[in-house]
Write an enzyme that holds these catalytic residues in place. Structure first.
Site: not given
Ligand code: URA
Length: 244
Positions: A106-107
């Protein structure tokens, strides 16, 4: 019969810890133990069936498979060791005595469901495009998303850098004249895909939370907390159904 042996750097890189080059450096720094003894030689032979390897105090290459669901907070990177000294997801796994690696990422500004495991076969299956695992995000964007823009998001669109998305399922949850809240399900995993999809139709993502992977829900897991998943729950992320 010859016993299967591998070099220490390969044990660590196969466990998803880092590239062979990086793991060689870490071994030389004395961060790795074999059978309780620090080994600084990356080419040290390890006997797969009996040698116990620890990296930074966590057991690597454990026969016992473990699956973790973490509610990743925003502002935290999904990697081990950040060269810009940012907080990583590993800081939220304190107390876990076994090595796990994130299944996908996930960023930094996205929060929500992140699976970590030591099971490379499981991770590969979950990530391979043919598995078509649906990932659902809840979020908030600037402005009001028009019907035409919803169609573009749903049918697939050009998100730049020569990349086009496949079909998605998108629905509006709420909108004011300034913001729209949405739920979006994609089966791909292109870099920053959801943000780039909305940017492509002129909206900036202000909040993004992954709430579901296949049949596995984020549920009531508090932000920054993790839980150990049963094998059934872990596989519900791939199979889409959770028998409970
Ligand atoms: N899409 C994004 O934009 N960011 C993520 O972290 C995951 C999907």
């Amino acid at each position: 019969m010859k016993k299967p042996r591998v070099t220490l750097d390969r044990v660590l890189s196969k466990a998803g810890i880092a590239s062979r080059t990086t793991t060689r450096e870490w071994i030389e720094q004395g961060r790795v133990k074999v059978n309780g003894r620090i080994i600084r030689n990356p080419d040290h032979w390890v006997e797969s069936s009996k040698d116990v390897v620890h990296f930074d105090g966590r057991k690597v290459r454990d026969e016992k498979k473990i699956y973790i669901a973490l509610n990743k907070p925003t502002g935290v990177v999904t990697s081990f060791g950040d060269n810009r000294s940012r907080q990583t997801v590993y800081e939220y796994l304190k107390g876990l005595d076994r090595w796990v690696f994130p299944v996908g990422r996930l960023d930094m500004n996205t929060s929500g469901l992140l699976i970590l495991t030591n099971d490379t076969d499981y991770a590969e299956t979950l990530l391979q495009p043919e598995s078509n695992v649906p990932k659902t995000y809840y979020g908030k964007v600037t402005g009001v998303v028009s019907l035409d823009e919803y169609f573009q998001l749903a049918y697939g669109l050009n998100i730049g850098r020569g990349e086009t998305t496949g079909p998605s399922i998108v629905r509006e949850i709420r909108a004011t004249d300034k913001y729209t809240w949405f739920e979006l399900t994609i089966t791909e995993g292109k870099n920053r895909q959801v943000r780039r999809m909305f940017e492509a139709v002129g909206h900036q993502v202000l909040k993004l939370v992954r709430i579901r992977i296949g049949g596995l829900e984020l549920d009531q897991l508090p932000i920054g907390k993790y839980k150990v998943l049963s094998r059934n729950d872990a596989y519900s992320a791939i199979n889409g159904t959770n028998p409970g």
